[in-house]
Scaffold this motif. Sequence first.
Motif, mmCIF file in Angstrom:
data_model
loop_
_atom_site.group_PDB
_atom_site.id
_atom_site.type_symbol
_atom_site.label_atom_id
_atom_site.label_comp_id
_atom_site.label_asym_id
_atom_site.label_seq_id
_atom_site.Cartn_x
_atom_site.Cartn_y
_atom_site.Cartn_z
ATOM 1 N N ALA A 271 0.606 -1.271 0.091
ATOM 2 C CA ALA A 271 -0.020 0.042 0.080
ATOM 3 C C ALA A 271 0.847 1.418 -0.030
ATOM 4 C CB ALA A 271 -0.992 0.075 1.215
ATOM 5 N N VAL A 272 1.948 1.419 0.849
ATOM 6 C CA VAL A 272 2.697 2.408 0.956
ATOM 7 C C VAL A 272 3.847 2.702 -0.098
ATOM 8 C CG1 VAL A 272 4.279 3.678 2.311
ATOM 9 C CG2 VAL A 272 2.570 2.771 3.483
ATOM 10 N N GLY A 273 4.128 1.198 -0.707
ATOM 11 C CA GLY A 273 5.288 1.281 -1.527
ATOM 12 C C GLY A 273 4.900 1.756 -2.839
ATOM 13 N N ARG A 274 3.738 1.369 -3.156
ATOM 14 C CA ARG A 274 3.325 1.868 -4.704
ATOM 15 C C ARG A 274 3.063 3.282 -4.683
ATOM 16 N NH1 ARG A 274 -2.482 -0.693 -3.590
ATOM 17 N NH2 ARG A 274 -1.722 -2.356 -4.788
ATOM 18 N N ARG A 275 2.773 3.917 -3.601
ATOM 19 C CA ARG A 275 2.638 5.635 -3.459
ATOM 20 C C ARG A 275 4.095 5.957 -3.199
ATOM 21 N NH1 ARG A 275 -1.749 3.631 -0.961
ATOM 22 N NH2 ARG A 275 -3.664 4.715 -1.029
#
Length: 259
Positions: free
Chosen positions: A122-126
Amino acid sequence: MQQSEFAGVVAMVTGAGQGIGAAVARALAAEGAVVAALDRDSGPLAELAAESSAVHPYVLDVADSQAVDRAVEVTEGQLGRVGVLVNVAGVLRPGSAVELSDEDWAETFAVNATGVFHTGRAVGRRMAARGRGAIVTVGSNAAGVPRAGMAAYAASKAAATVFTRCLGLELARSGVRCNIVSPGSTDTAMQRALWGEDAEAAERRVIEGDLGAWRVGIPLGRIAAPADIAEAVVFLASDRARHITMHDLYVDGGATLRA
């Protein structure tokens, strides 16, 4: 006074209610970060948030992928873009490998491994879309050396470690760094739950070693404090570690002889 590189940076910390997670949240807040402190227990989160206006509590079970996606969206909407993610949330279900229940195995992996996948995705793609960010997963030295009575915990931490390194490889060209801090025995509630009533004697066995459990001692002669682990996390999350990624930093006083 020189301004900290973390000033204004939004840092998301899972498992922030106690132990290492709370120490990481405090350390990042002290460095000027805006901390989203996540845990599934609201009580300790409220106490942590009361210590500093920089800490913002969010109740979250990292094993719930939809809840993780919502928490990241809410955090970024309220606090700003997440620049640092620290995965600390973890559970320990001790027991012999041949006697572990399906439930103990499943819950251990749901939090310790799948939870890291949920938050990292979730955070990595952002972060990748923005071209910068740092992710640090708190693993365990048990991921690199067998531990009697800790098969589920060790296996789950090994899975989280390798996932974080793979994530780091895939996100490297996007400017996102992913590292692991692997503690040894640390003075937390989880550790003390293993010690029983005679904590002093149990701590001494950990430091001196226990041949009956096939464990060497701790060469530095002390149990780690949660702040020791937090210092390593803050370093790897900082620009001082800007050329470090996919690294697994053992903070265990030499207990595994870096096997």
